[in-house]
Design an enzyme around this catalytic site. Structure first.
Site, PDB file in Angstrom:
ATOM      1  N   ALA A 279       0.811  -1.061  -0.133  1.00  0.00           N
ATOM      2  CA  ALA A 279      -0.165   0.085   0.004  1.00  0.00           C
ATOM      3  C   ALA A 279       0.970   1.173  -0.161  1.00  0.00           C
ATOM      4  O   ALA A 279       1.926   1.074   0.604  1.00  0.00           O
ATOM      5  CB  ALA A 279      -0.886  -0.114   1.230  1.00  0.00           C
ATOM      6  N   ASP A 280       0.405   2.283  -0.669  1.00  0.00           N
ATOM      7  CA  ASP A 280       1.010   3.442  -0.463  1.00  0.00           C
ATOM      8  C   ASP A 280       0.233   4.503   0.516  1.00  0.00           C
ATOM      9  O   ASP A 280       0.680   5.362   0.901  1.00  0.00           O
ATOM     10  CB  ASP A 280       0.783   4.256  -2.095  1.00  0.00           C
ATOM     11  CG  ASP A 280       2.010   3.434  -2.912  1.00  0.00           C
ATOM     12  OD1 ASP A 280       1.583   2.348  -3.357  1.00  0.00           O
ATOM     13  OD2 ASP A 280       3.113   3.834  -2.878  1.00  0.00           O
ATOM     14  N   ARG A 281      -0.967   4.077   0.677  1.00  0.00           N
ATOM     15  CA  ARG A 281      -1.774   5.017   1.829  1.00  0.00           C
ATOM     16  C   ARG A 281      -2.861   4.062   2.076  1.00  0.00           C
ATOM     17  O   ARG A 281      -3.693   3.622   1.215  1.00  0.00           O
ATOM     18  CB  ARG A 281      -1.935   6.242   1.104  1.00  0.00           C
ATOM     19  CG  ARG A 281      -2.500   7.276   2.202  1.00  0.00           C
ATOM     20  CD  ARG A 281      -3.090   8.544   1.640  1.00  0.00           C
ATOM     21  NE  ARG A 281      -2.016   9.404   0.947  1.00  0.00           N
ATOM     22  CZ  ARG A 281      -1.713  10.847   1.275  1.00  0.00           C
ATOM     23  NH1 ARG A 281      -2.274  11.183   2.297  1.00  0.00           N
ATOM     24  NH2 ARG A 281      -0.679  11.554   0.550  1.00  0.00           N
ATOM     25  N   ALA A 289      -4.663   2.777  -1.005  1.00  0.00           N
ATOM     26  CA  ALA A 289      -4.268   3.050  -2.433  1.00  0.00           C
ATOM     27  C   ALA A 289      -3.043   2.115  -2.569  1.00  0.00           C
ATOM     28  O   ALA A 289      -2.180   2.210  -1.651  1.00  0.00           O
ATOM     29  CB  ALA A 289      -3.778   4.502  -2.630  1.00  0.00           C
TER      30      ALA A 289
END
Ligand code: MRU
Length: 410
Positions: A279-281, A289
């Site tokens: 995940a990036d966020r 995300a």
């Protein structure tokens, strides 16, 4: 020995990164000597992956301050080290510039916000520099420890799920993008779970009555090919059995395995039980995300009760300031990442034509599409929490409550 994406020399205050644009063809480290260099290597994706971006960004701040305060260099950057308040103001501008390099991954923003808090507390230039250095080294070192914990927690979730359904025997997992050593300070998040699963599976062995990982499917991950260039490189390096697939093969692969289609030339008949992504966020409600293509994987998993969808990330990736994924800014990347590709030239027999003096493949960029066409190239997508079965962090694995909600709080 594991792959080192980031090298930081604590005594000489020197930072270098493995240029991931050249992997797997060449292994070259690039020096990062300022926040400007940090911005460039992050923006150009010479270093990528949410945790690695944050670590390199924070270390670039340390390197810049060291050169200014200790070496008296970088005078053109207009820092005033005689005046603490002016220095703080200038550094805030530099941090905001650094944060703007890649907007979707929250780790760099979180790291820079922590630096801003340290700045507020600092009562001298030296204290400011030392506290930022200490924080950045800790961020780097903790990341490795936390990734190993994510690996353990992910294994616990997986074996618990398998035992709930009394599943015995070999199974496969599928992943996207690169979430391994190259995206972190080591081990990795989603790929860290794969590494930990493989280590445990080797211990239990095929003779055991339990279940074990026997195969990994790595999605190529167009357009930047983190899967084929980086994840395939890591899995090959670790000798974990895997097959590379293109992103548009997943539903056919899953269906072929579910229906035990031995006639389709499958590399393994072990069913896919888990799709594991990084995940990036991850925001408050659990929306996640991650690399473009992740959302469609969750939709496929949602059609097969035998497949669980796992998001793996350290707490540095969690953003409790946003309630839902709708609020996440999605980075748009340049068209040429989609319309061209870099690689080694081959002859008609598949032999690499040109190598440099050290036998490394000489790279060329090749155009894949007509000139000047319209391109849409979002780097990430958002997977709604309703399609996620578990979020694994260094602290625990989370599942949803009876209302279908995740509780993301520390
Ligand atoms: O564009 P990238 O390569 O930086 O995207 C990386 C991803 O989407 C990863 O899955 C994510 O950053 C997690 S890395 C541990």
């Amino acid at each position: 020995m594991s792959l080192e994406a980031i090298k930081f020399d604590k005594s000489d205050i020197k930072l270098s990164i493995l240029d991931q644009l050249l992997i797997p063809y060449q292994t070259k480290y690039v020096d990062v000597k300022s926040i400007g260099d940090g911005y460039d290597v992050i923006k150009k994706m010479q270093v990528r992956g949410a945790p690695a971006i944050a670590i390199v960004g924070c270390f670039s701040v340390v390197v810049e301050l060291y050169r200014i305060i200790e070496l008296g260099e970088l005078t053109s950057l207009r820092y005033n080290i005689q005046d603490l308040e002016e220095l703080k103001e200038r550094l805030t501008q530099r941090l905001d510039f650094l944060i703007s390099s890649r907007p979707t991954a929250v780790n760099l923003l979180n790291g820079c916000n922590e630096i801003k808090e340290l700045m507020v507390k600092a009562s001298s230039v030296r204290e400011l520099y030392n506290s930022i250095k200490e924080f950045s080294v800790k961020l780097f070192e903790d990341d490795l420890v936390n990734n190993k914990r994510i690996g353990d927690n992910g294994c616990d979730y997986i074996f618990n799920e398998l035992s709930k359904e009394n599943f015995k025997g070999e199974f496969s997992v599928l992943t996207i993008c690169n979430t391994g050593s190259l995206a972190t300070s080591g081990h990795g998040t989603a790929l860290g779970i794969v590494r930990s699963l493989w280590a445990r599976s080797k211990l239990s062995g095929a003779e055991s009555s339990e279940s074990w990982l026997s195969h990994v499917y790595a999605c190529e991950t167009r357009p930047y090919n983190q899967g084929s260039r980086l994840t395939a490189y890591e899995l090959d390096y670790e000798k974990i059995p895997f097959s590379l697939i293109t992103d548009n093969m997943v539903s056919f692969l899953v269906d072929s395995l579910v229906n035990e289609r031995k006639d389709r030339g499958l590399p393994s008949l072990a069913p896919i039980k888990f799709i594991i992504v990084g995940a990036d966020r991850i925001v408050k409600n659990g929306d996640l995300a991650n690399k473009i293509g992740t959302f469609q994987l969750s939709l496929i998993a949602s059609q097969y009760p035998s497949i669980k969808f796992i998001g793996a990330a350290p707490w540095t990736t969690i953003d409790l300031n946003k309630d839902s994924g709708d609020e996440i800014v999605i980075e748009q990347r340049p068209a040429n990442e989609l319309t061209s590709v870099m690689g080694g030239e081959l002859d008609e027999t598949g032999t690499v034509l040109q190598k440099d003096a050290s036998s490394k493949i000489k790279l060329t960029k090749v155009k894949l599409a007509p000139m000047d066409i319209s391109v849409w190239n979002p780097a990430f997508d958002v997977t709604p929490h309703k399609f996620i079965d578990s979020i694994v962090t260094e602290e625990s694995y989370l599942t949803k409550d009876s209302q279908g909600s995740f509780t993301l709080a520390r």
